[in-house]
Motif scaffolding. Structure first.
Motif, short mmCIF file in Angstrom:
data_model
loop_
_atom_site.label_atom_id
_atom_site.label_comp_id
_atom_site.label_asym_id
_atom_site.label_seq_id
_atom_site.Cartn_x
_atom_site.Cartn_y
_atom_site.Cartn_z
N LYS A 271 0.82 -1.21 0.00
CA LYS A 271 0.00 0.00 0.00
C LYS A 271 0.86 1.26 0.00
O LYS A 271 0.57 2.22 -0.72
N LEU A 272 1.92 1.26 0.79
CA LEU A 272 2.82 2.42 0.83
C LEU A 272 3.52 2.62 -0.51
O LEU A 272 3.66 3.75 -1.00
N LEU A 273 3.96 1.51 -1.11
CA LEU A 273 4.60 1.60 -2.43
C LEU A 273 3.60 2.10 -3.47
O LEU A 273 3.94 2.94 -4.32
N SER A 274 2.37 1.61 -3.38
CA SER A 274 1.33 2.04 -4.32
C SER A 274 1.06 3.54 -4.18
O SER A 274 0.94 4.26 -5.17
N ALA A 275 0.96 4.02 -2.94
CA ALA A 275 0.71 5.45 -2.72
C ALA A 275 1.84 6.30 -3.26
O ALA A 275 1.61 7.41 -3.77
N ARG A 276 3.05 5.79 -3.17
CA ARG A 276 4.20 6.56 -3.66
C ARG A 276 4.25 6.56 -5.19
O ARG A 276 4.51 7.60 -5.82
N VAL A 277 3.99 5.40 -5.80
CA VAL A 277 4.06 5.30 -7.26
C VAL A 277 2.87 6.00 -7.91
O VAL A 277 3.02 6.61 -8.99
N ARG A 279 1.10 8.66 -7.08
CA ARG A 279 0.80 10.02 -6.61
C ARG A 279 -0.05 10.78 -7.60
O ARG A 279 -0.93 11.57 -7.23
N TRP A 280 0.19 10.55 -8.89
CA TRP A 280 -0.57 11.24 -9.94
C TRP A 280 -2.05 10.89 -9.85
O TRP A 280 -2.91 11.73 -10.12
N ARG A 282 -3.77 10.13 -7.13
CA ARG A 282 -4.36 10.81 -5.98
C ARG A 282 -4.64 12.27 -6.33
O ARG A 282 -5.70 12.81 -5.99
#
Length: 291
Positions: A271-277, A279-280, A282
């Protein structure tokens, strides 16, 4: 001139809104995730101590915690041969999980991109995959033991099988649902199929791919524990099954809790990796909400 009385003020920042809340509401927000687990543990403790069932059959959470602590740091030796070996058992299981998961992710994403993009590849490969997909991974255990023996390889093979199809199907879905207008615009700008795949299709498929990865990591933990019960002589699953034979149900429950905790942490990492990758994504979601 615009009437100043009708001017819309910007919304207060989230931190300011939280600070303006009553103290009891702020406290509730901090602990609300722990309310239901705490109630379950309290009910379990009371039921275990009520005498309805023998304590050996349903150990209380406090008893499980004592056994778990000894398993982790060797507090008093009550878990005997397991005392202080938790980190080694976790490392053995985690190594099998992430080896099988990495193989499944690499092959699932690559093959999923190819099947979702090419009708020819889809027609050639998908029938075989649809035949294999309903076969439960645990049914491969006899063959895995025959092929790989009693060691890490059968566990990694089973983890791979359990993780592969969620990643594959999610990737295919992400590729097929890519906005065709973006592809037309890219082609009109002179994009080759390779460039379209790299710069349009793959980024558009990433949300679906991460969803598949989250499903796959849960399957990976389930399958490695299953394999360790049958085909491996180390790891959290092996401790669970071995302690069952010695009627140490407190260790059995501690092993189950360990598996749940490890699975939760693995999912959190994705989930953290997904949120970082993503970002666009979001940012585009916030813009669509404001619109």
């Amino acid at each position: 001139m615009a009437d100043s009385s009708t001017t819309t003020l910007p919304a207060a920042p989230a931190a300011a809104q939280t600070a303006a809340m009553p103290a009891w509401k702020r406290l509730y927000r901090r602990i609300e995730r722990a309310i239901v687990p705490a109630l379950v543990l309290i009910g379990w403790e009371l039921f275990s101590r009520s005498g309805v069932l023998p304590p050996a059959l349903l150990p209380a959470p406090s008893q499980v915690l004592v056994a778990w602590a000894d398993w982790v740091i060797g507090t008093d030796g009550n878990t005997q041969t397991y005392s202080g070996h938790w980190i080694f058992d976790v490392a053995a299981s985690a190594g099998r999980v992430f080896a099988g998961f990495a193989l499944a992710a690499a092959l699932g994403i690559g093959l999923g991109m190819a099947i979702g993009w090419s009708r020819t590849i889809e027609k050639l490969i998908e029938p075989l995959l649809q035949v294999l997909r309903p076969v439960p991974p645990v049914s491969w255990i006899p063959l895995a033991i025959i092929w790989f023996g009693i060691a890490n390889k059968p566990a990694i093979f089973l983890v791979f099988l359990g993780s592969f199809f969620p990643v594959l199907l999610s990737t295919i879905h992400g590729v097929k649902t890519c906005d065709r207008n973006l592809l037309r615009a890219g082609a009109m700008a002179g994009g080759t199929p390779r460039l379209l795949l790299r710069h349009i299709v793959f980024p558009a498929a990433l949300p679906s791919i991460f969803s598949g990865l989250r499903i796959a990591i849960g399957s990976a933990w389930m399958l490695t524990v299953t394999a360790e019960m049958v085909a491996v002589k180390s790891g959290v699953g092996y401790v669970l099954w071995d302690s069952y034979y010695f009627l140490r149900y407190d260790i059995v429950i501690a092993a189950m809790a360990s598996i749940g905790l490890l699975g939760y942490c693995s999912d959190l990492l994705i989930k953290l990796l997904s949120a970082r990758v993503l970002r666009w994504q979001r940012g585009s979601t916030l813009q669509s909400k404001e619109g």
